[in-house]
Structures are given as structure tokens and as C-alpha cells.
Motif scaffolding. Structure first.
Motif, mmCIF file in Angstrom:
data_model
loop_
_atom_site.group_PDB
_atom_site.id
_atom_site.type_symbol
_atom_site.label_atom_id
_atom_site.label_comp_id
_atom_site.label_asym_id
_atom_site.label_seq_id
_atom_site.Cartn_x
_atom_site.Cartn_y
_atom_site.Cartn_z
ATOM 1 N N MET A 115 -2.977 12.197 0.962
ATOM 2 C CA MET A 115 -2.066 11.041 1.143
ATOM 3 C C MET A 115 -1.590 10.953 2.596
ATOM 4 O O MET A 115 -1.259 11.953 3.199
ATOM 5 C CB MET A 115 -0.855 11.169 0.216
ATOM 6 N N ASP A 116 -1.581 9.749 3.125
ATOM 7 C CA ASP A 116 -1.144 9.539 4.510
ATOM 8 C C ASP A 116 0.377 9.351 4.538
ATOM 9 O O ASP A 116 0.896 8.300 4.183
ATOM 10 C CB ASP A 116 -1.837 8.307 5.093
ATOM 11 N N TYR A 117 1.067 10.376 4.968
ATOM 12 C CA TYR A 117 2.535 10.335 4.953
ATOM 13 C C TYR A 117 3.109 9.453 6.055
ATOM 14 O O TYR A 117 4.302 9.224 6.111
ATOM 15 C CB TYR A 117 3.100 11.754 5.048
ATOM 16 N N LEU A 118 2.239 8.980 6.958
ATOM 17 C CA LEU A 118 2.714 8.057 7.998
ATOM 18 C C LEU A 118 2.536 6.595 7.577
ATOM 19 O O LEU A 118 2.682 5.688 8.379
ATOM 20 C CB LEU A 118 2.005 8.332 9.326
ATOM 21 N N LYS A 119 2.200 6.375 6.292
ATOM 22 C CA LYS A 119 2.140 4.999 5.794
ATOM 23 C C LYS A 119 3.504 4.596 5.251
ATOM 24 O O LYS A 119 4.169 5.379 4.560
ATOM 25 C CB LYS A 119 1.104 4.883 4.670
ATOM 26 N N LEU A 120 3.880 3.356 5.508
ATOM 27 C CA LEU A 120 5.190 2.852 5.106
ATOM 28 C C LEU A 120 5.419 2.995 3.600
ATOM 29 O O LEU A 120 6.506 3.370 3.166
ATOM 30 C CB LEU A 120 5.299 1.380 5.509
ATOM 31 N N GLU A 121 4.368 2.727 2.829
ATOM 32 C CA GLU A 121 4.525 2.740 1.368
ATOM 33 C C GLU A 121 4.769 4.145 0.827
ATOM 34 O O GLU A 121 5.239 4.304 -0.298
ATOM 35 C CB GLU A 121 3.308 2.115 0.681
ATOM 36 N N GLN A 123 6.776 6.286 2.357
ATOM 37 C CA GLN A 123 8.068 6.707 2.889
ATOM 38 C C GLN A 123 9.165 6.541 1.843
ATOM 39 O O GLN A 123 9.184 5.548 1.131
ATOM 40 C CB GLN A 123 8.442 5.847 4.110
ATOM 41 N N ALA A 124 10.085 7.475 1.804
ATOM 42 C CA ALA A 124 11.242 7.338 0.918
ATOM 43 C C ALA A 124 12.425 6.761 1.674
ATOM 44 O O ALA A 124 13.275 6.084 1.101
ATOM 45 C CB ALA A 124 11.621 8.693 0.339
ATOM 46 N N CYS A 125 12.439 7.015 2.971
ATOM 47 C CA CYS A 125 13.583 6.593 3.768
ATOM 48 C C CYS A 125 13.571 5.088 4.014
ATOM 49 O O CYS A 125 14.617 4.445 3.958
ATOM 50 C CB CYS A 125 13.586 7.347 5.097
#
Lengths: 141, 141
Positions: free
Chosen positions: B1-7, B9-11
Motif C-alpha cells: 500500500m502506498d502510504y503517500l496516497k491521500l486516500e 491518510q487518516a489525518c
DNA sequence: ATAAATTAAATTGTGTACAATTTAATTTTA
DNA sequence: TAAAATTAAATTGTACACAATTTAATTTAT
């Protein structure tokens, strides 16, 4: 129940949490000299390469009054380019410089550093994200 | 999973939701000529009658840099009084004027109006509030 | 008792947010 | 096709937010 009490408000904890989370990001983002909203813009550009100001605004729910000065700061930091569209002069297209593109590597450690700073489990974060996204979708129009 | 994708993000959704909810409050609070942060200050004063700047800051997670100008605006609107403590001159005590106290009646319809504007069920709001408060408590230190 | 440390607000400076308006370009419509 | 409507950014003005510093008052520790 007294609905004018802070503890019975749903909006206040979201407003407060938003600021608490941004504060957690602060020392991490200082390393790459970005503010949180600037980081969000970089994130959508890492994903889409080129977007108009309007498209960035649609993704981040921000208007040109907020984005124009923010984008000028990212431009001054040599992270992005802003250029008027040749085919429609009303549109300003925003794209990454080499600098901005390369920052993605350095930024790859940010999500993990942020997660550590929060001290929440992966499950807690995932649950929160899904819960909030459901509410956001229902309320954002 | 790409954690730099907006979708992923939790913040971001919390940051966005906070602004969406404030936007829902805007037309409702315009009726009583308060901004959302000003409304929060009035709410803690309706509950506690008198608080120092520091105590208000602890309840709302805001510092004097934010509160001092905001309180001066509420004072200019004749909603509150600001007075140095007699026993400790460092402290500024904030209390309600008659005007500010009376505003509570007019404000009593705000929570219901806000709930209608959101279009969420009572259950959805309660669940959200509890979920967010849990996370807020875990992350705010 | 007094110098050092701490505390509470205020101040200064930077960076969002957003409403409202303006400007310039493009579409729509009469 | 030319005026009217719409659109995209930018601009203007107000109001937070918060880091860092300053000021003044109060505690504390010597």
C-alpha cells in the motif's frame, strides 16, 4: 442532556484532533521544510504529476484564496512549477520540479514516523480513517 | 500500500472534516455573530461562568497567542469581561456580561440546527463523538 | 530576603482558511 | 456572432493557529 456543553459536542473533538495531529506532523515535516497543507499538495502531485489549481482544490477541499499563496511558496522553494495552460488561459497547471519529485523519496519515511509519533495501533488508525471518511462523504456537499 | 496516497491518510479526512463541519456552523453562527472558535469560548463560559485565559486554553487546546486577540473581539462585542486577578496580577479572568449570558438562550437552538444541517442520525453523531474522543485522549499529550 | 526559576499573558511574525470581489478568458445563448 | 453568463485564478480583508519571544508577576531555592 445539555447540548451546549463542550463534552457533548461532536465538532469540537474533531476540530481539536485535527490540530493535535498537525502538531504531531510538525517536527517530522520540519525535516523536509513543508507545512502540513504544503505536504498535502505535494502528496497529490506525487500521485498525479500535473493538476490545475482547481483540481488540487477539489481533492483537498481548498479554494484559490488558500491555494494561490501556498502554491507560490512551494514554487519559491523550487518544489513545483506553475504555468498557464496554453489551451485555456484561465487555468494554471501545477507540476513537480525534479526537486519536488526527488522529495518523494525522502518523504517515504514520513507516514511511518507519523504513526510512531501517534502511538496508535494500525487497527485503531484504519478504523478511524474509515469512520471519518464515511462521515466526510455524507457531509461534504 | 502506498502510504503517500491521500486516500490512505487518516489525518487528511480529519483535517477536511473539521473544516466541513465549521462551514456547516457558519450560517447558523452568523445569526449570533460568532465565529466557531468564539462560540467554543462562549460555550465554556456558559458552563463555568468565570475562567482564566489559561483555563480556557486548556479546555480548548488553544494558547494565548490565539486566545488573546479572540477574547479582545468578544470583549469588543460586549459578550465578555477581561480583568486582571486581584490576587495574582499575571492572571486575566474572563467572565460573561449580561449580554453574553443572555446569548445562551438564543444559542440553545444551535445544536439542533447544526444537527439538521449535517443530516446525520443521532446514532452516527454519538458514535463519531465517542470514537474521536477516544483517539483525541490517546494523542493529545 | 533575594537572586533564579517559573508562570501567565501579550506580542511578533508566518502561514493558513475562507468570504467576497475582481480580472481575464471561455462558453452559452439570444 | 455579439452580449450575457460562466469559469478559473488572483486579490483583498478578516480571523484564526501557533512558534518564539517578551514582559511582568509570583514562587522557589539558596
Amino acid at each position: 442532556m445539555d447540548y451546549l456543553k463542550l463534552e457533548n459536542q461532536a465538532c469540537f473533538p474533531i476540530y481539536a484532533l485535527s490540530r493535535v495531529l498537525t502538531a504531531h506532523y510538525k517536527p517530522i515535516l520540519d525535516e523536509v521544510e513543508l507545512t502540513y497543507p504544503q505536504y498535502l499538495v505535494m502528496m497529490v502531485l506525487w500521485e498525479h504529476n500535473q493538476l490545475s489549481v482547481k483540481e488540487i482544490g477539489e481533492k483537498l477541499l481548498l479554494d484559490s484564496g488558500t491555494l494561490t499563496p501556498l502554491l507560490k511558496k512551494l514554487e519559491a522553494k523550487k518544489m513545483i512549477l506553475r504555468e498557464r495552460s496554453k489551451t485555456d488561459e484561465r487555468i494554471v497547471n501545477v507540476s513537480l520540479t525534479n526537486n519536488g519529485l526527488q522529495l518523494k523519496d525522502k518523504a517515504s519515511s514520513i507516514p511511518e514516523a507519523f504513526k510512531c509519533s501517534l502511538g496508535l495501533t494500525t487497527d485503531e488508525i484504519t478504523l478511524l480513517r474509515k469512520n471519518i471518511n464515511t462521515i466526510l462523504d455524507k457531509t461534504k456537499k
